[in-house]
Motif scaffolding. Sequence first.
Motif, PDB file in Angstrom:
ATOM      1  N   ILE A  26      -6.556   9.956  -4.444  1.00 24.43           N
ATOM      2  CA  ILE A  26      -5.392   9.085  -4.285  1.00 24.43           C
ATOM      3  C   ILE A  26      -5.767   7.851  -3.468  1.00 24.43           C
ATOM      4  CG2 ILE A  26      -3.115   8.860  -3.244  1.00 24.43           C
ATOM      5  CD1 ILE A  26      -3.022  10.439  -5.794  1.00 24.43           C
ATOM      6  N   ASP A  27      -6.552   8.066  -2.403  1.00 21.79           N
ATOM      7  CA  ASP A  27      -7.001   6.944  -1.574  1.00 21.79           C
ATOM      8  C   ASP A  27      -7.775   5.929  -2.410  1.00 21.79           C
ATOM      9  OD1 ASP A  27      -5.877   8.009   0.695  1.00 21.79           O
ATOM     10  OD2 ASP A  27      -7.745   8.885   1.451  1.00 21.79           O
ATOM     11  N   HIS A  48       1.311   6.771  -7.090  1.00 21.83           N
ATOM     12  CA  HIS A  48       0.157   7.569  -7.525  1.00 21.83           C
ATOM     13  C   HIS A  48       0.338   9.053  -7.186  1.00 21.83           C
ATOM     14  CE1 HIS A  48      -2.246   4.465  -9.227  1.00 21.83           C
ATOM     15  NE2 HIS A  48      -2.440   3.806  -8.100  1.00 21.83           N
ATOM     16  N   GLN A  49       0.935   9.336  -6.053  1.00 27.38           N
ATOM     17  CA  GLN A  49       1.172  10.737  -5.698  1.00 27.38           C
ATOM     18  C   GLN A  49       2.110  11.404  -6.693  1.00 27.38           C
ATOM     19  OE1 GLN A  49       2.553  10.167  -1.679  1.00 27.38           O
ATOM     20  NE2 GLN A  49       0.548  10.615  -0.772  1.00 27.38           N
ATOM     21  N   VAL A  96       2.386   1.786  -3.478  1.00 31.63           N
ATOM     22  CA  VAL A  96       1.339   2.229  -4.415  1.00 31.63           C
ATOM     23  C   VAL A  96       1.044   3.713  -4.229  1.00 31.63           C
ATOM     24  CG1 VAL A  96      -1.082   1.976  -5.100  1.00 31.63           C
ATOM     25  CG2 VAL A  96       0.241  -0.040  -4.495  1.00 31.63           C
ATOM     26  N   ARG A  97       0.944   4.111  -2.969  1.00 33.64           N
ATOM     27  CA  ARG A  97       0.576   5.502  -2.686  1.00 33.64           C
ATOM     28  C   ARG A  97       1.624   6.476  -3.231  1.00 33.64           C
ATOM     29  NH1 ARG A  97      -3.234   7.478   0.366  1.00 33.64           N
ATOM     30  NH2 ARG A  97      -3.662   5.398   1.216  1.00 33.64           N
ATOM     31  N   ARG A 115      -5.902  -0.606  -6.463  1.00 35.66           N
ATOM     32  CA  ARG A 115      -4.724  -1.466  -6.616  1.00 35.66           C
ATOM     33  C   ARG A 115      -4.728  -2.596  -5.589  1.00 35.66           C
ATOM     34  NH1 ARG A 115      -0.040  -0.230  -9.136  1.00 35.66           N
ATOM     35  NH2 ARG A 115      -1.534   0.724 -10.549  1.00 35.66           N
ATOM     36  N   GLU A 138       0.822  -1.209   0.000  1.00 35.21           N
ATOM     37  CA  GLU A 138       0.000   0.000   0.000  1.00 35.21           C
ATOM     38  C   GLU A 138       0.859   1.263   0.000  1.00 35.21           C
ATOM     39  OE1 GLU A 138      -3.510   2.125   2.692  1.00 35.21           O
ATOM     40  OE2 GLU A 138      -3.156  -0.039   2.852  1.00 35.21           O
ATOM     41  N   ALA A 139       1.929   1.276   0.782  1.00 33.26           N
ATOM     42  CA  ALA A 139       2.787   2.462   0.869  1.00 33.26           C
ATOM     43  C   ALA A 139       3.469   2.731  -0.472  1.00 33.26           C
ATOM     44  CB  ALA A 139       3.831   2.275   1.970  1.00 33.26           C
ATOM     45  N   VAL A 150      -5.395   3.943  -4.642  1.00 32.19           N
ATOM     46  CA  VAL A 150      -4.684   2.952  -3.841  1.00 32.19           C
ATOM     47  C   VAL A 150      -5.609   1.770  -3.531  1.00 32.19           C
ATOM     48  CG1 VAL A 150      -3.606   2.497  -1.599  1.00 32.19           C
ATOM     49  CG2 VAL A 150      -3.103   4.628  -2.823  1.00 32.19           C
ATOM     50  N   ASP A 210      -6.451  14.118  -1.953  1.00 34.43           N
ATOM     51  CA  ASP A 210      -6.097  12.973  -1.106  1.00 34.43           C
ATOM     52  C   ASP A 210      -7.156  11.866  -1.239  1.00 34.43           C
ATOM     53  OD1 ASP A 210      -3.842  14.273  -0.251  1.00 34.43           O
ATOM     54  OD2 ASP A 210      -4.729  14.972   1.630  1.00 34.43           O
TER      55      ASP A 210
END
Length: 292
Positions: free
Chosen positions: A153-154, A141-142, A137-138, A160, A134-135, A157, A150
């Motif tokens: 983006i959430d 995307h950022q 992926v974030r 994915r 998850e980290a 994530v 935000d």
Amino acid sequence: MITDIESATPALCRLQLGSELRDLRLKAGLTSRQVVRKLLWSPSKLTRLETGENAAVETSDIMALCQIFEADPETTELLKGYAAVTKTKRDWWQSKEYRPVISPSFKAFLGLEATASGLQDYESEFVPGLLQTEAYVRVIHQRAHQGLSDEEIDRLVAVRMTRQEVLHRESPLKLTAIINEAVLYRQVGGSAIMRAQLAHIAEVSAAPNVRVQVVPFELGAHAGMNGAFMILQFRDRVALKPIVYFENLADGWVTRREADVERYEESFTDLQALAPGPQESVSMIKKAMKEH
């Protein structure tokens, strides 16, 4: 055949429905052209039904086809049940939570991935999506989608991470991932995130349906240097032949052209033969963890 239609996903019902419709047509000795002429349909309508590409299937269409194919009542009811699921249930990517951040082309890919039996994935720049944390992926995307809120983006994530459920379903997707060694050393989000990400790959690769190989720098030129690609494979290779999927920052697209698919299958086979095996590749991953 699906034994529990009520719990089946729409994507799986569409694929099973298409496969069985095609079998019925062939047993009836009919060509696609003959069928569409009888029903006054466009050729593409029958093709979409047989390949499971329609988002929803009308029960009336199934009844018409079963009548032409002279299907028995039990088979007709079963296929109507498949069609009913596509009308009454939604695949997870069709929910209000995810729809705003999923492009039409990626939605089509998700339908293919959800019904595929195997996925061969070569990645040159980042960890394959089905193996990302998850980290990790974030951060991607950022960086790739600057300007998104935000909340958006959430959602990206979440898409994915939800995709990764195909590796853990009742009949799990068989993933064969080949990664360029550069992926192991590219700092995405910092050392802590990279260590956790590489540890995750090593852990997941121990599953019987996951195989990971790394292409070392020292091997020089190789078949994947033109860029990343995925090959989706399906249980019924007659109704649904392998498809190659590509993706860039703006969009994603597939090719079904037989000659193109064969070229990419050959390239992937070459990469598998060139890269060290899974055990040695995991050793390379763990070595990169220490260097982070």
